[in-house]
Motif scaffolding. Sequence first.
Motif, PDB file in Angstrom:
ATOM      1  N   VAL A  31      49.155  40.107  37.999  1.00  0.00           N
ATOM      2  CA  VAL A  31      47.943  40.870  38.309  1.00  0.00           C
ATOM      3  C   VAL A  31      46.867  40.582  37.273  1.00  0.00           C
ATOM      4  O   VAL A  31      45.689  40.416  37.612  1.00  0.00           O
ATOM      5  CB  VAL A  31      48.268  42.383  38.386  1.00  0.00           C
ATOM      6  N   ASN A  32      47.241  40.508  36.025  1.00  0.00           N
ATOM      7  CA  ASN A  32      46.287  40.217  34.964  1.00  0.00           C
ATOM      8  C   ASN A  32      45.659  38.833  35.164  1.00  0.00           C
ATOM      9  O   ASN A  32      44.454  38.653  34.972  1.00  0.00           O
ATOM     10  CB  ASN A  32      46.993  40.301  33.611  1.00  0.00           C
ATOM     11  N   THR A  33      46.444  37.866  35.553  1.00  0.00           N
ATOM     12  CA  THR A  33      45.941  36.513  35.788  1.00  0.00           C
ATOM     13  C   THR A  33      44.968  36.485  36.961  1.00  0.00           C
ATOM     14  O   THR A  33      43.909  35.849  36.888  1.00  0.00           O
ATOM     15  CB  THR A  33      47.109  35.548  36.040  1.00  0.00           C
ATOM     16  N   VAL A  34      45.307  37.175  38.036  1.00  0.00           N
ATOM     17  CA  VAL A  34      44.424  37.212  39.205  1.00  0.00           C
ATOM     18  C   VAL A  34      43.102  37.889  38.843  1.00  0.00           C
ATOM     19  O   VAL A  34      42.023  37.418  39.231  1.00  0.00           O
ATOM     20  CB  VAL A  34      45.117  37.920  40.385  1.00  0.00           C
ATOM     21  N   MET A  35      43.164  38.984  38.099  1.00  0.00           N
ATOM     22  CA  MET A  35      41.931  39.667  37.692  1.00  0.00           C
ATOM     23  C   MET A  35      41.073  38.770  36.812  1.00  0.00           C
ATOM     24  O   MET A  35      39.845  38.741  36.947  1.00  0.00           O
ATOM     25  CB  MET A  35      42.263  40.970  36.973  1.00  0.00           C
ATOM     26  N   TYR A  36      41.684  38.028  35.921  1.00  0.00           N
ATOM     27  CA  TYR A  36      40.940  37.133  35.040  1.00  0.00           C
ATOM     28  C   TYR A  36      40.257  36.030  35.853  1.00  0.00           C
ATOM     29  O   TYR A  36      39.104  35.689  35.601  1.00  0.00           O
ATOM     30  CB  TYR A  36      41.879  36.522  33.998  1.00  0.00           C
ATOM     31  N   VAL A  37      40.945  35.485  36.838  1.00  0.00           N
ATOM     32  CA  VAL A  37      40.362  34.433  37.677  1.00  0.00           C
ATOM     33  C   VAL A  37      39.192  34.989  38.482  1.00  0.00           C
ATOM     34  O   VAL A  37      38.134  34.352  38.596  1.00  0.00           O
ATOM     35  CB  VAL A  37      41.439  33.815  38.592  1.00  0.00           C
ATOM     36  N   VAL A  38      39.349  36.193  39.047  1.00  0.00           N
ATOM     37  CA  VAL A  38      38.275  36.799  39.832  1.00  0.00           C
ATOM     38  C   VAL A  38      37.059  37.064  38.953  1.00  0.00           C
ATOM     39  O   VAL A  38      35.917  36.795  39.355  1.00  0.00           O
ATOM     40  CB  VAL A  38      38.766  38.093  40.509  1.00  0.00           C
ATOM     41  N   LEU A  39      37.269  37.573  37.744  1.00  0.00           N
ATOM     42  CA  LEU A  39      36.143  37.824  36.853  1.00  0.00           C
ATOM     43  C   LEU A  39      35.460  36.524  36.421  1.00  0.00           C
ATOM     44  O   LEU A  39      34.230  36.474  36.299  1.00  0.00           O
ATOM     45  CB  LEU A  39      36.610  38.606  35.625  1.00  0.00           C
ATOM     46  N   ALA A  40      36.233  35.475  36.214  1.00  0.00           N
ATOM     47  CA  ALA A  40      35.640  34.193  35.836  1.00  0.00           C
ATOM     48  C   ALA A  40      34.811  33.618  36.980  1.00  0.00           C
ATOM     49  O   ALA A  40      33.713  33.083  36.755  1.00  0.00           O
ATOM     50  CB  ALA A  40      36.735  33.220  35.428  1.00  0.00           C
ATOM     51  N   ILE A  41      35.291  33.730  38.202  1.00  0.00           N
ATOM     52  CA  ILE A  41      34.532  33.241  39.360  1.00  0.00           C
ATOM     53  C   ILE A  41      33.281  34.083  39.559  1.00  0.00           C
ATOM     54  O   ILE A  41      32.199  33.556  39.829  1.00  0.00           O
ATOM     55  CB  ILE A  41      35.416  33.236  40.622  1.00  0.00           C
ATOM     56  N   ALA A  42      33.395  35.404  39.402  1.00  0.00           N
ATOM     57  CA  ALA A  42      32.239  36.287  39.575  1.00  0.00           C
ATOM     58  C   ALA A  42      31.172  35.995  38.527  1.00  0.00           C
ATOM     59  O   ALA A  42      29.978  36.099  38.808  1.00  0.00           O
ATOM     60  CB  ALA A  42      32.678  37.743  39.497  1.00  0.00           C
ATOM     61  N   LYS A  43      31.581  35.635  37.338  1.00  0.00           N
ATOM     62  CA  LYS A  43      30.613  35.327  36.294  1.00  0.00           C
ATOM     63  C   LYS A  43      29.912  33.996  36.573  1.00  0.00           C
ATOM     64  O   LYS A  43      28.757  33.803  36.188  1.00  0.00           O
ATOM     65  CB  LYS A  43      31.311  35.273  34.941  1.00  0.00           C
ATOM     66  N   ALA A  44      30.576  33.083  37.238  1.00  0.00           N
ATOM     67  CA  ALA A  44      29.991  31.775  37.531  1.00  0.00           C
ATOM     68  C   ALA A  44      29.010  31.827  38.705  1.00  0.00           C
ATOM     69  O   ALA A  44      28.117  30.991  38.799  1.00  0.00           O
ATOM     70  CB  ALA A  44      31.092  30.765  37.821  1.00  0.00           C
ATOM     71  N   LEU A  45      29.152  32.813  39.583  1.00  0.00           N
ATOM     72  CA  LEU A  45      28.270  32.928  40.745  1.00  0.00           C
ATOM     73  C   LEU A  45      26.924  33.516  40.327  1.00  0.00           C
ATOM     74  O   LEU A  45      26.829  34.217  39.321  1.00  0.00           O
ATOM     75  CB  LEU A  45      28.923  33.819  41.802  1.00  0.00           C
ATOM     76  N   PRO A  46      25.871  33.252  41.100  1.00  0.00           N
ATOM     77  CA  PRO A  46      24.570  33.849  40.767  1.00  0.00           C
ATOM     78  C   PRO A  46      24.601  35.364  40.959  1.00  0.00           C
ATOM     79  O   PRO A  46      25.362  35.879  41.778  1.00  0.00           O
ATOM     80  CB  PRO A  46      23.603  33.187  41.745  1.00  0.00           C
TER      81      PRO A  46
END
Length: 72
Positions: A31-46
């Motif tokens: 769960v921690n890994t999935v949350m980290y990936v989602v936050l990283a993708i959200a930060k990369a999007l405009p």
Amino acid sequence: MTAFLSPLGILLPESFLHSHLYAALGAFVAVNTVMYVVLAIAKALPKIYPADWLPRRYQRAETRSIHPDGHL
């Protein structure tokens, strides 16, 4: 310390790998890994500003311009 090490270099016994504690730890890491990936993708999007889609409160219902057919 050498009592815990087996000849194969494994620190934990196999029975621990099948325990509920190890399963809970694995679920937490997943769960921690999935949350980290989602936050990283959200930060990369405009950035998205919801206020751009909502009507503005300071917009007048009628135009007060000297041109009565002007846009609102």
